[in-house]
Design a protein around this motif. Structure first.
Motif, PDB file in Angstrom:
ATOM      1  N   ILE A   1     -41.189 -53.393  18.857  1.00 15.73           N
ATOM      2  CA  ILE A   1     -40.286 -52.534  19.656  1.00 15.73           C
ATOM      3  C   ILE A   1     -38.908 -53.477  20.190  1.00 15.73           C
ATOM      4  O   ILE A   1     -39.491 -54.127  20.930  1.00 15.73           O
ATOM      5  N   ASN A   2     -37.752 -52.949  20.051  1.00 18.32           N
ATOM      6  CA  ASN A   2     -36.938 -53.558  20.567  1.00 18.32           C
ATOM      7  C   ASN A   2     -36.797 -52.531  21.961  1.00 18.32           C
ATOM      8  O   ASN A   2     -36.731 -51.474  21.952  1.00 18.32           O
ATOM      9  N   ARG A   3     -36.844 -53.605  23.027  1.00 20.39           N
ATOM     10  CA  ARG A   3     -36.743 -52.872  24.258  1.00 20.39           C
ATOM     11  C   ARG A   3     -35.687 -52.589  24.763  1.00 20.39           C
ATOM     12  O   ARG A   3     -34.668 -53.245  24.560  1.00 20.39           O
ATOM     13  N   SER A   4     -35.319 -51.266  25.268  1.00 22.95           N
ATOM     14  CA  SER A   4     -34.288 -50.916  26.095  1.00 22.95           C
ATOM     15  C   SER A   4     -34.432 -50.802  27.448  1.00 22.95           C
ATOM     16  O   SER A   4     -35.754 -50.632  27.935  1.00 22.95           O
ATOM     17  N   PHE A   5     -33.622 -51.051  28.415  1.00 20.79           N
ATOM     18  CA  PHE A   5     -33.533 -51.085  29.719  1.00 20.79           C
ATOM     19  C   PHE A   5     -33.166 -49.816  30.170  1.00 20.79           C
ATOM     20  O   PHE A   5     -32.999 -49.683  31.575  1.00 20.79           O
ATOM     21  N   GLU A   6     -32.709 -48.692  29.522  1.00 15.34           N
ATOM     22  CA  GLU A   6     -32.329 -47.608  29.867  1.00 15.34           C
ATOM     23  C   GLU A   6     -33.283 -46.751  30.025  1.00 15.34           C
ATOM     24  O   GLU A   6     -34.356 -46.467  29.454  1.00 15.34           O
ATOM     25  N   ILE A   7     -33.403 -46.192  31.482  1.00 20.07           N
ATOM     26  CA  ILE A   7     -34.443 -45.383  31.788  1.00 20.07           C
ATOM     27  C   ILE A   7     -34.950 -44.180  30.931  1.00 20.07           C
ATOM     28  O   ILE A   7     -36.334 -44.065  30.662  1.00 20.07           O
ATOM     29  N   GLU A   8     -34.068 -43.495  30.593  1.00 19.84           N
ATOM     30  CA  GLU A   8     -34.183 -42.235  29.518  1.00 19.84           C
ATOM     31  C   GLU A   8     -34.922 -42.934  28.396  1.00 19.84           C
ATOM     32  O   GLU A   8     -35.807 -42.096  27.825  1.00 19.84           O
ATOM     33  N   GLU A   9     -34.356 -43.876  27.637  1.00 21.89           N
ATOM     34  CA  GLU A   9     -35.198 -44.686  26.313  1.00 21.89           C
ATOM     35  C   GLU A   9     -36.621 -45.038  26.777  1.00 21.89           C
ATOM     36  O   GLU A   9     -37.306 -44.905  25.946  1.00 21.89           O
ATOM     37  N   MET A  10     -36.761 -45.808  27.972  1.00 19.71           N
ATOM     38  CA  MET A  10     -37.922 -46.161  28.242  1.00 19.71           C
ATOM     39  C   MET A  10     -38.784 -45.063  28.346  1.00 19.71           C
ATOM     40  O   MET A  10     -40.069 -44.798  28.003  1.00 19.71           O
ATOM     41  N   ILE A  11     -38.372 -44.013  29.000  1.00 17.55           N
ATOM     42  CA  ILE A  11     -39.502 -42.718  29.337  1.00 17.55           C
ATOM     43  C   ILE A  11     -39.799 -42.024  27.884  1.00 17.55           C
ATOM     44  O   ILE A  11     -40.748 -41.889  27.495  1.00 17.55           O
ATOM     45  N   ASN A  12     -38.861 -41.963  26.989  1.00 15.74           N
ATOM     46  CA  ASN A  12     -39.132 -41.476  25.528  1.00 15.74           C
ATOM     47  C   ASN A  12     -40.040 -42.480  24.874  1.00 15.74           C
ATOM     48  O   ASN A  12     -40.841 -41.788  24.301  1.00 15.74           O
ATOM     49  N   PHE A  13     -39.746 -43.578  24.843  1.00 13.05           N
ATOM     50  CA  PHE A  13     -40.658 -44.598  24.107  1.00 13.05           C
ATOM     51  C   PHE A  13     -42.098 -44.538  24.847  1.00 13.05           C
ATOM     52  O   PHE A  13     -42.977 -44.380  23.684  1.00 13.05           O
ATOM     53  N   PHE A  14     -42.140 -44.813  25.990  1.00  9.12           N
ATOM     54  CA  PHE A  14     -43.672 -44.545  26.569  1.00  9.12           C
ATOM     55  C   PHE A  14     -44.405 -43.469  26.463  1.00  9.12           C
ATOM     56  O   PHE A  14     -45.544 -43.451  26.251  1.00  9.12           O
ATOM     57  N   SER A  15     -43.472 -42.209  26.361  1.00 10.49           N
ATOM     58  CA  SER A  15     -44.010 -40.956  26.271  1.00 10.49           C
ATOM     59  C   SER A  15     -44.643 -40.953  24.864  1.00 10.49           C
ATOM     60  O   SER A  15     -45.816 -40.378  24.435  1.00 10.49           O
ATOM     61  N   ILE A  16     -44.059 -41.277  23.668  1.00  8.57           N
ATOM     62  CA  ILE A  16     -44.396 -41.432  22.559  1.00  8.57           C
ATOM     63  C   ILE A  16     -45.849 -42.232  22.341  1.00  8.57           C
ATOM     64  O   ILE A  16     -46.724 -41.783  21.709  1.00  8.57           O
ATOM     65  N   LEU A  17     -45.763 -43.348  22.839  1.00 12.76           N
ATOM     66  CA  LEU A  17     -46.965 -44.248  22.781  1.00 12.76           C
ATOM     67  C   LEU A  17     -48.053 -43.608  23.609  1.00 12.76           C
ATOM     68  O   LEU A  17     -49.128 -43.778  23.116  1.00 12.76           O
TER      69      LEU A  17
END
Length: 138
Positions: free
Chosen positions: A111-127
Protein backbone atom coordinates in the motif's frame (compact mmCIF):
# COMPACT_ATOMS: atom_id res chain seq x y z
CA UNK A 1 -9.78 -10.48 17.48
CA UNK A 2 -10.44 -7.74 20.02
CA UNK A 3 -7.35 -7.15 22.14
CA UNK A 4 -5.02 -8.78 19.61
CA UNK A 5 -1.71 -7.16 18.72
CA UNK A 6 -0.77 -5.48 15.47
CA UNK A 7 2.90 -4.64 15.01
CA UNK A 8 3.89 -1.52 13.07
CA UNK A 9 7.54 -1.48 11.95
CA UNK A 10 8.53 2.04 10.95
CA UNK A 11 11.53 4.25 11.63
CA UNK A 12 9.31 7.30 12.12
CA UNK A 13 7.53 7.41 15.49
CA UNK A 14 5.15 10.10 14.13
CA UNK A 15 3.74 7.52 11.69
CA UNK A 16 2.92 5.32 14.70
CA UNK A 17 1.24 8.22 16.51
CA UNK A 18 -0.82 9.09 13.40
CA UNK A 19 -1.86 5.45 12.95
CA UNK A 20 -2.75 5.16 16.64
CA UNK A 21 -4.90 8.29 16.31
CA UNK A 22 -6.71 6.85 13.29
CA UNK A 23 -7.27 3.53 15.10
CA UNK A 24 -8.86 5.48 17.95
CA UNK A 25 -11.07 7.57 15.62
CA UNK A 26 -12.34 4.50 13.80
CA UNK A 27 -12.70 2.39 16.93
CA UNK A 28 -10.23 -0.32 15.91
CA UNK A 29 -9.95 -2.60 18.91
CA UNK A 30 -6.46 -3.96 18.36
CA UNK A 31 -3.37 -3.10 20.38
CA UNK A 32 -1.00 -1.25 18.06
CA UNK A 33 2.63 -1.98 18.97
CA UNK A 34 5.63 -0.13 17.55
CA UNK A 35 9.10 -1.27 16.48
CA UNK A 36 11.55 1.31 15.15
CA UNK A 37 13.46 -1.20 13.00
CA UNK A 38 13.64 -4.83 11.89
CA UNK A 39 15.93 -5.79 14.79
CA UNK A 40 13.54 -4.51 17.44
CA UNK A 41 10.62 -6.10 15.57
CA UNK A 42 12.34 -9.49 15.51
CA UNK A 43 12.98 -9.28 19.26
CA UNK A 44 9.30 -8.45 19.80
CA UNK A 45 8.38 -11.53 17.76
CA UNK A 46 10.89 -14.02 19.14
CA UNK A 47 13.10 -12.55 21.87
CA UNK A 48 12.93 -11.68 25.55
CA UNK A 49 10.48 -8.85 24.77
CA UNK A 50 8.20 -11.20 22.81
CA UNK A 51 4.68 -9.86 22.40
CA UNK A 52 1.88 -11.91 23.85
CA UNK A 53 -0.19 -12.74 22.02
CA UNK A 54 1.98 -12.71 18.92
CA UNK A 55 0.64 -10.34 16.28
CA UNK A 56 -1.43 -11.89 13.52
CA UNK A 57 -1.06 -8.66 11.52
CA UNK A 58 2.02 -6.58 10.75
CA UNK A 59 2.44 -3.27 8.95
CA UNK A 60 6.01 -2.78 7.71
CA UNK A 61 7.60 0.18 5.95
CA UNK A 62 10.24 -1.77 4.03
CA UNK A 63 11.65 1.38 2.43
CA UNK A 64 12.24 3.32 5.67
CA UNK A 65 15.78 4.27 6.58
CA UNK A 66 17.34 1.78 8.98
CA UNK A 67 14.84 -1.01 8.29
CA UNK A 68 15.70 -4.13 6.33
CA UNK A 69 12.07 -5.05 5.75
CA UNK A 70 12.70 -7.71 3.12
CA UNK A 71 15.07 -9.56 5.45
CA UNK A 72 12.49 -9.32 8.26
CA UNK A 73 9.72 -10.72 6.05
CA UNK A 74 12.01 -13.55 4.91
CA UNK A 75 12.72 -14.49 8.55
CA UNK A 76 9.01 -14.36 9.41
CA UNK A 77 8.10 -16.62 6.48
CA UNK A 78 10.68 -19.21 7.65
CA UNK A 79 9.51 -19.23 11.29
CA UNK A 80 6.91 -21.92 12.10
CA UNK A 81 5.10 -19.68 14.63
CA UNK A 82 5.08 -16.56 12.45
CA UNK A 83 4.78 -17.68 8.84
CA UNK A 84 0.99 -17.21 8.70
CA UNK A 85 1.20 -13.59 9.88
CA UNK A 86 -0.63 -11.18 7.58
CA UNK A 87 1.95 -8.65 6.44
CA UNK A 88 0.96 -5.39 4.81
CA UNK A 89 3.78 -3.29 3.39
CA UNK A 90 3.14 0.42 3.64
CA UNK A 91 5.46 2.99 2.15
CA UNK A 92 5.53 6.49 0.76
CA UNK A 93 8.55 5.60 -1.42
CA UNK A 94 8.08 3.81 -4.72
CA UNK A 95 10.85 1.19 -4.92
CA UNK A 96 9.96 -1.41 -7.57
CA UNK A 97 12.74 -3.80 -6.52
CA UNK A 98 11.53 -3.90 -2.90
CA UNK A 99 7.91 -4.09 -4.02
CA UNK A 100 8.59 -7.17 -6.19
CA UNK A 101 10.65 -8.79 -3.44
CA UNK A 102 7.88 -8.23 -0.87
CA UNK A 103 5.15 -9.51 -3.17
CA UNK A 104 7.23 -12.64 -3.83
CA UNK A 105 7.27 -13.25 -0.06
CA UNK A 106 3.49 -13.64 0.02
CA UNK A 107 2.56 -10.35 1.69
CA UNK A 108 -1.13 -9.55 2.06
CA UNK A 109 -0.78 -6.22 0.30
CA UNK A 110 1.51 -3.39 -0.74
CA UNK A 111 0.00 0.00 0.00
CA UNK A 112 1.21 3.48 -0.88
CA UNK A 113 1.01 5.40 2.37
CA UNK A 114 -0.94 8.61 2.46
CA UNK A 115 -0.47 11.18 5.18
CA UNK A 116 -3.86 12.79 4.58
CA UNK A 117 -6.05 11.96 7.57
CA UNK A 118 -9.16 11.32 5.47
CA UNK A 119 -7.30 8.81 3.25
CA UNK A 120 -5.78 7.11 6.32
CA UNK A 121 -9.23 6.75 7.90
CA UNK A 122 -10.63 5.26 4.68
CA UNK A 123 -7.66 2.90 4.29
CA UNK A 124 -7.73 1.59 7.87
CA UNK A 125 -11.54 1.33 7.86
CA UNK A 126 -11.31 -1.02 4.88
CA UNK A 127 -8.51 -3.03 6.50
CA UNK A 128 -10.42 -3.21 9.79
CA UNK A 129 -13.45 -4.63 7.97
CA UNK A 130 -11.19 -7.19 6.30
CA UNK A 131 -9.43 -8.11 9.55
CA UNK A 132 -12.76 -8.60 11.30
CA UNK A 133 -14.15 -10.88 8.59
CA UNK A 134 -11.31 -13.34 8.05
CA UNK A 135 -10.38 -16.33 10.13
CA UNK A 136 -6.88 -16.42 11.54
CA UNK A 137 -4.86 -19.55 12.23
CA UNK A 138 -4.41 -20.43 15.87
Amino acid sequence: MVGANILLVDSNRAHFENTLNVFSQIGIQYNLCFAKDDIQAWLMLTGDKKLSPLPKIMLIDINAEGINGIKLIEKIRLDIDLKSTLIFVISDINNDKNKRAALNLNIAGYINRSFEIEEMINFFSILNDYWNNIEFSS
